[in-house]
Design an enzyme around this catalytic site. Structure first.
Site, PDB file in Angstrom:
ATOM      1  N   ARG B  45       0.834  -1.205   0.000  1.00  0.00           N
ATOM      2  CA  ARG B  45       0.000   0.000   0.000  1.00  0.00           C
ATOM      3  C   ARG B  45       0.875   1.264   0.000  1.00  0.00           C
ATOM      4  NH1 ARG B  45      -2.877  -1.636   5.456  1.00  0.00           N
ATOM      5  NH2 ARG B  45      -0.704  -2.247   5.788  1.00  0.00           N
ATOM      6  N   LYS B 101       2.793 -16.062  14.768  1.00  0.00           N
ATOM      7  CA  LYS B 101       2.657 -17.393  15.378  1.00  0.00           C
ATOM      8  C   LYS B 101       2.422 -18.479  14.340  1.00  0.00           C
ATOM      9  CE  LYS B 101      -2.070 -16.274  15.995  1.00  0.00           C
ATOM     10  NZ  LYS B 101      -1.838 -14.897  15.533  1.00  0.00           N
ATOM     11  N   GLU B 125       9.466 -13.463  20.092  1.00  0.00           N
ATOM     12  CA  GLU B 125       8.910 -13.173  21.423  1.00  0.00           C
ATOM     13  C   GLU B 125       7.413 -12.868  21.376  1.00  0.00           C
ATOM     14  OE1 GLU B 125      10.470 -13.136  24.715  1.00  0.00           O
ATOM     15  OE2 GLU B 125       8.314 -13.135  24.969  1.00  0.00           O
ATOM     16  N   VAL B 128       3.703 -15.483  20.968  1.00  0.00           N
ATOM     17  CA  VAL B 128       2.839 -16.049  22.018  1.00  0.00           C
ATOM     18  C   VAL B 128       2.740 -15.029  23.140  1.00  0.00           C
ATOM     19  CG1 VAL B 128       2.456 -17.968  23.612  1.00  0.00           C
ATOM     20  CG2 VAL B 128       3.722 -18.361  21.488  1.00  0.00           C
ATOM     21  N   GLY B 130       1.723 -11.920  23.015  1.00  0.00           N
ATOM     22  CA  GLY B 130       1.861 -10.511  22.616  1.00  0.00           C
ATOM     23  C   GLY B 130       2.961  -9.789  23.374  1.00  0.00           C
ATOM     24  N   ILE B 132       3.710  -9.848  26.545  1.00  0.00           N
ATOM     25  CA  ILE B 132       4.253 -10.492  27.756  1.00  0.00           C
ATOM     26  C   ILE B 132       5.675 -10.964  27.483  1.00  0.00           C
ATOM     27  CG2 ILE B 132       3.918 -12.296  29.486  1.00  0.00           C
ATOM     28  CD1 ILE B 132       1.029 -12.590  28.512  1.00  0.00           C
ATOM     29  N   LYS B 201      -0.428 -21.210  19.465  1.00  0.00           N
ATOM     30  CA  LYS B 201       0.482 -20.707  20.501  1.00  0.00           C
ATOM     31  C   LYS B 201       0.875 -21.834  21.455  1.00  0.00           C
ATOM     32  CE  LYS B 201      -1.476 -16.075  20.032  1.00  0.00           C
ATOM     33  NZ  LYS B 201      -2.545 -15.173  20.532  1.00  0.00           N
TER      34      LYS B 201
END
Lengths: 399, 399
Positions: B45, B101, B125, B128, B130, B132, B201
């Site tokens: 885009r 994922k 990282e 799974v 987000g 955390i 996940k």
């Protein structure tokens, strides 16, 4: 590859490290390709018929001068002999892994500088939050993001006592006695219930976020010894439970920090951290809220965290950079800490106090929440109240 | 030191990465000594008047052939173009950081092998949990300890819907509509509510624990589409709330794995994971229980996790060893999964069913808990019941 280590102190954690290395030996070798072997164990006591009896020594020089030993586990505790041995181990080119929060809180910055000079590592995963994998992800988090709040429930003994009071209506004295009989609390429980232990852990977390030394003498500690069943009753009526909380808020003009009992909303994840469990709470500018939960103490969980450090030290080919310096952080005076508070008063006509709640079982008491305010502001706002009621308790709210 | 990166895909996460790098630029440089600079952004885009407009390209070749770019952020999503570009980036000697994922669950093992060959890193990282900080401490944890259970609430959309149903008594349809209007759920919400997203996940976490490939086709998924207010009412009466749970139990003869709605005791820390928050739960043989909690999605939290990977990749001097192979893990058939269940039946005389609970508002229903048992055992035990009652629901309990 066989990696030889020494363990200083064969108490709960030291013997736990030997045990975890045995229980998970196959796993560790399979995953890392390394076999970790305990070569020496230092303790002043004798351990006849212990499976590791043949490894025991009373002479630190044996370990210090053994070039085969690359990693030393310091599990003696305290800040005197532990400091001396940790320093000498680093000086002789060995990495040190320790669960010793007192050592790190007090001498961390100095020992990191020494480790850098010697090209070895000083690792301390178990010093905060016991078995919770916390320090490494926390160090990563503070690299990427700006920490706004670091907080948590970091003392299992106090948390056990408060959980007993909350769930079973136990008095503080009865809950403490229970904790002592289970081995969760020491005969002199001051370090735990007085929030001193948790305060040192907060100082470590703040030092890592700020890269500066946070001295625990500059952080106000308040204990849980005076918490009563009335506090839980009024808290519950307003949707709170009570926890021993450490909290550091990194503000533009300095750090607001406290280790004290706080009310926590029942809907907050920290409210579900019960018994001897611990949790650290982090608010990052872009990461948002994060919580790490797990066993804050206990032989095998704590030892697992130390073993995780042994593997880190074994994998590190050089000094892992550390920015924690001896420069002192600006901790604001405790009366600058801003928070909502629950005020509870004793008076003849509690229902006359506007917006206060009253409970039938405590006919002469009333309680209400303040807006977020500093201690200074609270003291001022209580001047009028004191003319009509006796202020029984002022407790902070963690939100 | 200036480090140049490219971002593939300028959607929510891709633009978030650029934003987090800007917001935390000073912090990152201060802490790491590195300045991270976005050199190219690939998107099909056009983004007229975007501050990064001058960096836009539609040609992956520009990035692939730019020797200055050492790290590529893959934020396109999916398994086709993302796979092709990730592979080509690795082939051309660049590390790849991705929140994807689907890519990792399907092609992880192959891409890790390729990264090893090329001496670069593939980091994931944010794939799974987000925002955390989960994957890195989890990889550390599985090095040291034997994982017995890995579980969690790993889909924010479903968790938001179930929280609305639990707290506000909303119907599934109303809660889904609410989630869609807030942008938490897509118009076709199947991937989220059907537990497919969370299942991928779980497969990543299980693969990392086992060092083997766990294919999501082998893990049974059950959605939350049929969950009703009655389910919450009967659960609450027995002390449970209902969550979309993924659960893998690593047993001697294989892995029991499921992605499905489960009742969770209100006292369990996972019960307090509400709204769009996520949490991963881990039980290690010596570490005990651990929970990692935080924002499971969201632009800045997810982007922060990707940025944390960029810094990891920048700090790594070589390939970070990874043992996840293409060898397939032994996932047991779903009817072997052992757990307590809550059985709810519709019948004329509910109080006649021994040990069942009944609720006044549902006069023709009864519910009870089974002991821990497999699906096979449950089906067998229901044979007798079916003669006197219609089985309305069988829901598992996570403990």
């Amino acid at each position: 590859m066989i990696l030889k280590i020494a363990i200083l102190g064969y108490g709960v954690v030291g013997s736990g490290v030997a045990e975890v290395l045995k229980i998970n030996a196959e796993q560790i070798t399979k995953k890392t390709g390394k076999k970790i072997e305990v070569k020496h164990i230092l303790d002043l006591r004798d351990f006849p018929s212990d499976p590791y009896e043949s490894l025991m020594t009373k002479d630190f020089g044996v370990i210090e001068n053994d070039p085969e030993v690359g990693i030393v586990v310091e599990a003696i505790g305290g800040e005197t002999i532990a400091y001396d041995y940790a320093k000498r181990a680093i000086m002789s080119g060995k990495s040190v892994c320790t669960p010793n929060k007192a050592l790190i809180a007090k001498h961390g910055a100095e020992l990191f500088a020494l480790a850098k000079e010697k090209g070895v590592n000083l690792l301390f995963e178990a010093s905060v939050g016991g078995g919770i994998p916390l320090i490494r992800p926390y160090i990563d988090a503070v690299l990427t993001d700006q920490v706004q709040v670091v907080a948590g429930i970091l003392n299992g003994t106090s948390n056990y006592i408060l959980t007993q009071m909350s769930e079973n209506g136990a008095s503080y004295a009865a809950a403490l006695k229970d904790a002592q009989s289970l081995g969760y609390a020491e005969q002199d429980p001051t370090a735990d219930v007085g929030s001193y232990d948790a305060c040192r852990k907060l100082c470590i977390l703040l030092s890592l976020a700020l890269d500066k030394q946070v001295n625990y003498e500059n952080v106000r500690t308040e204990g849980i010894e005076n918490i009563s069943t009335e506090d839980f009753a009024f808290g519950k009526a307003l949707g709170f439970t009570l926890k021993q909380i450490v909290s550091g808020k990194i503000c533009e003009n300095g750090v607001e920090a406290l280790a004290a009992p706080f009310f926590v909303p029942l809907t907050h994840p920290l409210a579900s951290v019960n018994d001897v469990y611990n949790a650290a709470w982090l608010t990052g500018k872009t990461t948002g809220n994060v919580m790490f939960y797990g066993s804050g103490a206990g032989k095998l969980p704590t030892a697992s965290a130390v073993v995780s450090n042994i593997i880190d030290a074994a994998n590190a080919t050089s000094y892992i950079p550390h920015a924690w310096t001896t420069q002192e952080a600006n901790i604001l005076p405790p009366d600058k800490y801003v928070t909502k508070k629950l005020i509870r008063v004793i008076c003849k006509n509690p229902t006359a106090i506007k917006n206060a709640i009253t409970l039938a079982e405590y006919p002469n008491q009333a309680a209400w929440l303040t807006p977020p305010e500093s201690e200074e502001q609270t003291i001022k706002s209580l001047e009028e109240i004191k003319k009509m009621a006796g202020v029984e308790r002022v407790l902070r709210v963690f939100e």
